[in-house]
Enzyme design. Structure first.
Site, PDB file in Angstrom:
ATOM      1  CG  ASP A 153      -5.252   8.215  -7.122  1.00 11.85           C
ATOM      2  OD1 ASP A 153      -4.213   8.870  -7.337  1.00 11.85           O
ATOM      3  OD2 ASP A 153      -5.752   7.436  -7.950  1.00 11.85           O
ATOM      4  CE  LYS A 216      -9.172   6.351  -9.029  1.00 13.31           C
ATOM      5  NZ  LYS A 216      -8.135   5.883  -8.096  1.00 13.31           N
ATOM      6  CE  LYS A 252      -6.614   5.919 -11.680  1.00 12.80           C
ATOM      7  NZ  LYS A 252      -5.687   5.802 -10.529  1.00 12.80           N
TER       8      LYS A 252
END
Length: 316
Positions: A153, A216, A252
């Site tokens: 991430d 995300k 996400k």
């Protein structure tokens, strides 16, 4: 053009000017319409049988997360045990999707999850601020993958994005994508710092063009994290990106999703916006640290008719 840019949009990334034209040529966001639709979808009623299925689906989509300076190997092992067996007395409860930790804890998580299908996700690139030189960010990424991270991430350079240096952001994401090798790359936009919905749409497309496997919402470390409107906007972006390129990208939302009611709202959002193809841990994740306990309590209530409370679930 980096190899991560889809062939269907090759000209878009040929230069800084071309990239700017494309991003600023995206349709403007109707703020009132976006927020009204998110609010409407958030009121959808879910009946008992569907609710039970939604709870299990939400559990299976969780990236169970600990990202604190006080993290210890013991805490990470405990979190891994909970993710692999959320309710020890009920083997029917699904496992979570992944355990998300800092890079220096990846090897601990990997060892603890050996023999399970759970993924290990690691934040990288000088998370959460991203204020580091590119070689440092790439080293951070390579270290996480070398330690066993299945997913990385990364955070974008919000300063560069907000000052209009889109090609710099693009090239950095593409470089991290290459450094991550076989690991899936989730690109964190940090929506709370992007100021406008138009910027969120542009950042979503920029990340996807550069090779993101997931986009995300946030780090969970700022005052505004995942919201229904900004997640709806990102779901529209991945839907439209697949229509334009044939490539499917995951989403996400992370930060502030704490209750079963919240999680189900996000699942409705996915189904009604991107469609059922995204209703899978392969394409939608929930970044959370405390959500799992509430899902377990609500699951138990549906099964027994009794609400046992937080003392009856394991501590994270």
């Amino acid at each position: 053009m980096p190899p991560t840019a889809p062939a269907a949009l090759a000209d878009v990334t040929a230069s800084d000017a071309a990239l700017r034209r494309h991003l600023h040529g995206l349709p403007g966001v109707d703020t009132v319409g976006l927020e009204a639709r998110a609010a409407t979808l958030g009121t959808r009623s879910i009946k008992t049988t569907a609710k039970a299925e939604a709870i299990d689906l939400a559990i299976s989509m969780i990236d169970l997360t600990t990202l604190e300076g006080a993290d210890t190997p013991g805490k990470v092992r405990s979190l891994c045990a909970k993710g692999a067996r959320p309710e020890p007395s009920d083997p029917g409860v699904p496992q979570v999707a992944a355990i998300c930790v800092y890079p220096d804890m990846v090897n601990i998580a990997k060892e603890a999850l050996a023999g399970t299908p759970l993924k290990v996700a690691s934040v990288a690139t000088a998370f959460p601020a991203g204020r580091a030189a590119l070689p440092v960010k790439l080293a951070d990424t390579r270290d996480a993958v070398a330690a066993g991270a299945d997913e990385v991430d990364m955070v974008i350079d919000r300063g560069a994005f907000l000052s209009g240096r889109y090609l710099k952001v693009f090239e950095e994401i593409a470089a991290v994508r290459e450094a991550a090798g076989p690991a899936h790359l989730k690109v964190i936009l940090e929506n709370g710092e992007l100021s406008t919905y138009d910027n969120i749409r542009r950042a979503s497309w920029l990340a996807m063009l550069a090779g993101a496997d997931f986009i995300k919402t946030s780090t969970g470390k700022v005052s505004v994290n995942a919201t229904l409107p900004n997640t709806l906007l990102m779901l529209e972006a991945v839907r439209d990106f697949r229509a334009a390129t044939g490539r499917q990208i995951g989403v996400k939302p992370a930060g502030g999703i704490r209750t079963t009611k919240d999680a189900i709202k996000y699942l409705v959002l996915v189904n009604e916006t991107a469609g059922p193809d995204w209703l899978s841990p392969d394409w939608f994740r929930l970044g959370a640290s405390s959500l799992l306990n509430d899902l377990l309590m609500q699951r138990q209530k549906l099964a027994t008719g009794r609400y046992s409370g937080p003392d009856y679930v394991t501590v994270d």
